[in-house]
Design an enzyme around this catalytic site. Sequence first.
Site, PDB file in Angstrom:
ATOM      1  N   ASN A 266      29.819  37.122  51.763  1.00  0.00           N
ATOM      2  CA  ASN A 266      29.776  38.448  51.149  1.00  0.00           C
ATOM      3  C   ASN A 266      29.697  38.377  49.623  1.00  0.00           C
ATOM      4  O   ASN A 266      29.837  39.390  48.939  1.00  0.00           O
ATOM      5  CB  ASN A 266      31.009  39.260  51.563  1.00  0.00           C
TER       6      ASN A 266
ATOM      7  N   HIS B 238      31.729  37.143  47.417  1.00  0.00           N
ATOM      8  CA  HIS B 238      32.923  37.192  46.587  1.00  0.00           C
ATOM      9  C   HIS B 238      33.814  36.005  46.947  1.00  0.00           C
ATOM     10  O   HIS B 238      33.636  35.361  47.981  1.00  0.00           O
ATOM     11  CB  HIS B 238      33.673  38.532  46.716  1.00  0.00           C
TER      12      HIS B 238
ATOM     13  N   CYS C 100      36.593  38.985  42.358  1.00  0.00           N
ATOM     14  CA  CYS C 100      35.929  38.409  41.197  1.00  0.00           C
ATOM     15  C   CYS C 100      34.654  37.729  41.661  1.00  0.00           C
ATOM     16  O   CYS C 100      34.529  37.334  42.826  1.00  0.00           O
ATOM     17  CB  CYS C 100      36.846  37.421  40.472  1.00  0.00           C
TER      18      CYS C 100
END
Length: 418
Positions: free
Chosen positions: A315, A317, A352
């Site tokens: 995904n 991340h 992040c």
Amino acid sequence: MMVATAATSSFFAVPSPSSDANPNKQGSGSTSLGGIKQKTSSWGLQVKANAAAPKINGSTVGLTSTVENVKTENDNPSPPPPRTFINQLPDWSMLLAAITTIFLAAEKQWMMLDWKPRRPDMLIDPLGLGKIVQDGLVFRQNFSIRSYEIGADRTASIETLMNHLQETALNHVKTVGLLGDGFGSTPEMCKRNLIWVVTRMQILVHRYPTWDDVVQVDTWSSSSGRNGLRRDWLVRDYRTGETLTRASSVMVMMNKVTRRLSKIPEEVRGEIWPFLFDAGPVVADDGRKLPKLDDNTADYVRNGLAPRWHDLDVNQHVNNVKYIGWILESAPPAILESHELSAITLEYRRECDRDSVLQSLTAIASGGVGHLGNAGEIECQHLLRLEDGAEIVRARTEWRPKQGNSFGIIGQIPAESA
């Protein structure tokens, strides 16, 4: 397989070699080795080189002509049998040997794939594929602790345990048929660009497994509020049944394009509802709030932490397991050397990306900073944040004194594992 081999042997008869009429003769004949005939060499007439030439009626007769007239039994072979259909076929013994080899190879491969245990300590699930139990509501999978999954304490690391939890959760969704073309997303979620994200997680470690241990992980899902989903795990020692780890997490739905939280659509709710287990959390929430740390309240700070490409999941991340490693980067070495992590609570604030640079902050909540190596149980507060101050993860860890190495003296391998 052995029955098939015996049946094949009874069908293809292998002719046995004929015995010599003279039992004292070291002559010809054939021996059978595993159905394959092997001819032995014949003994010829031995003549001394310096022997005198024989005389017949006073005339000397040449040695060569005499030797040529002496024949052994094998030098007079019987005339070849008439050519028929049978003796034009291949050697049946060779064919039987080939068939037997194929059967034995197939039997060996089948034994490697057979899931039936041969010893009490063998895995029921040697391939680690997992299975559904508890009326289809609980997924169970076994893991063998590998040598590369243990740390300096000679036990499995907290990251290893987290990977097992994550793997079983995804395999559960896959096994029940809810895995779409995303990673952990159902087909209806994929249509709407929706994914699950973890907001809070609690892990209690009663004992860390060590190398060559086998752990059995049970996991199930339950509803959490109106728009949340809770997933629980129970990790036990496969051989003894001892509870090793308990974990519970809460997930919410997020749009992976807009990165905003979303309500659970009715179509998605209809997909997952039949597989929810109506049970309480395996780890009760203690209700304590996780405080926010800053430069003034933190005792230890680690700067310059940045994700690498392999730290990202599908995904795009950072994987949840990576956050734990970053959090512990700022834990004081005195605690890591004398204590082991017994509990951790994680509260995820935001994600992040690969270009982020982070800071890890740790504060000693109990016992103070001094004499950490001689302290009893210790509690710490943690914060993982971006350099601009945006919070990524808040955490609380609890530590207990180490009881000694699982392998005894450092560098010594137990005899039973050699």
